[in-house]
Write a protein that holds these residues in place. Structure first.
Motif, PDB file in Angstrom:
ATOM      1  N   GLU A  68       0.850  -1.188   0.000  1.00 43.26           N
ATOM      2  CA  GLU A  68       0.000   0.000   0.000  1.00 43.26           C
ATOM      3  C   GLU A  68       0.885   1.237   0.000  1.00 43.26           C
ATOM      4  O   GLU A  68       2.086   1.147   0.250  1.00 43.26           O
ATOM      5  N   PRO A  69       0.304   2.403  -0.260  1.00 42.57           N
ATOM      6  CA  PRO A  69       1.103   3.621  -0.268  1.00 42.57           C
ATOM      7  C   PRO A  69       1.742   3.963   1.076  1.00 42.57           C
ATOM      8  O   PRO A  69       2.694   4.718   1.130  1.00 42.57           O
ATOM      9  N   MET A  88      -9.179   3.942  -8.545  1.00 41.04           N
ATOM     10  CA  MET A  88      -8.915   5.167  -7.810  1.00 41.04           C
ATOM     11  C   MET A  88      -7.429   5.468  -7.973  1.00 41.04           C
ATOM     12  O   MET A  88      -6.578   4.617  -7.722  1.00 41.04           O
ATOM     13  N   ILE A  89      -7.121   6.674  -8.407  1.00 40.41           N
ATOM     14  CA  ILE A  89      -5.739   7.118  -8.560  1.00 40.41           C
ATOM     15  C   ILE A  89      -5.452   8.113  -7.441  1.00 40.41           C
ATOM     16  O   ILE A  89      -6.218   9.055  -7.223  1.00 40.41           O
ATOM     17  N   VAL A  90      -4.358   7.899  -6.727  1.00 42.79           N
ATOM     18  CA  VAL A  90      -3.950   8.749  -5.599  1.00 42.79           C
ATOM     19  C   VAL A  90      -2.609   9.385  -5.945  1.00 42.79           C
ATOM     20  O   VAL A  90      -1.687   8.696  -6.398  1.00 42.79           O
ATOM     21  N   THR A 116      -1.352  -0.727  -6.423  1.00 40.02           N
ATOM     22  CA  THR A 116      -0.218  -0.819  -7.331  1.00 40.02           C
ATOM     23  C   THR A 116       0.384   0.570  -7.465  1.00 40.02           C
ATOM     24  O   THR A 116      -0.342   1.535  -7.715  1.00 40.02           O
ATOM     25  N   GLN A 117       1.705   0.662  -7.303  1.00 36.64           N
ATOM     26  CA  GLN A 117       2.349   1.949  -7.537  1.00 36.64           C
ATOM     27  C   GLN A 117       2.544   2.128  -9.035  1.00 36.64           C
ATOM     28  O   GLN A 117       2.919   1.190  -9.749  1.00 36.64           O
ATOM     29  N   ILE A 118       2.267   3.326  -9.516  1.00 35.16           N
ATOM     30  CA  ILE A 118       2.418   3.652 -10.933  1.00 35.16           C
ATOM     31  C   ILE A 118       3.742   4.386 -11.108  1.00 35.16           C
ATOM     32  O   ILE A 118       4.003   5.375 -10.411  1.00 35.16           O
ATOM     33  N   HIS A 119       4.559   3.908 -12.015  1.00 34.03           N
ATOM     34  CA  HIS A 119       5.836   4.559 -12.330  1.00 34.03           C
ATOM     35  C   HIS A 119       5.692   5.193 -13.715  1.00 34.03           C
ATOM     36  O   HIS A 119       5.949   4.558 -14.728  1.00 34.03           O
TER      37      HIS A 119
END
Length: 130
Positions: A68-69, A88-90, A116-119
């Motif tokens: 998680e973030p 949902m994008i954070v 999922t972390q977006i790079h």
């Protein structure tokens, strides 16, 4: 009318995001609260929990994920439609390490039943909160 839902309630907090997932649920993520230590001291605590509130069932559900973030507040969040799925994008916010507020973030995460972390490629926005 006061609503009295069932389920696992989120803790009292501020600076979180509460958004409509467009499926009859509200998604509550992150935030911060003040923790009482003694008569002279309180400290700020950031939260990493994600709860959904079902309007139909009138219940709170806490989602527990390992990836998680992390604790975050003062971030932004939106629902987007991508590849026939709502996500949902954070973005951004204040982060915490070892219960100490550390820095502003420019990380990008998505929630679609898992984190999922977006790079992203290209020039990233400056770290920010609020």
């Amino acid at each position: 009318q006061k609503i009295l839902p069932t389920g696992t309630y989120p803790p009292p907090k501020c600076s979180s995001t509460l958004i409509d997932d467009e499926n009859g649920n509200l998604i509550l993520f992150g935030g911060r609260s003040m923790v009482y230590i003694d008569d002279l001291h309180i400290r700020e605590q950031l939260h990493s929990d994600l709860h959904t509130y079902s309007l139909e069932r009138n219940t709170w559900t806490k989602h527990v994920q390992l990836d998680e973030p992390g604790p975050i507040s003062d971030h932004s969040a939106s629902i987007v439609h991508f590849e026939n799925q709502k996500r949902m994008i954070v973005f951004g916010g204040l982060t915490s390490i070892n219960d100490q507020i550390s820095q502003r973030s420019n990380q990008l995460w998505q929630w679609a039943d898992t984190w999922t972390q977006i790079h992203a490629q290209g020039t990233q926005p400056e770290p920010r909160k609020g």
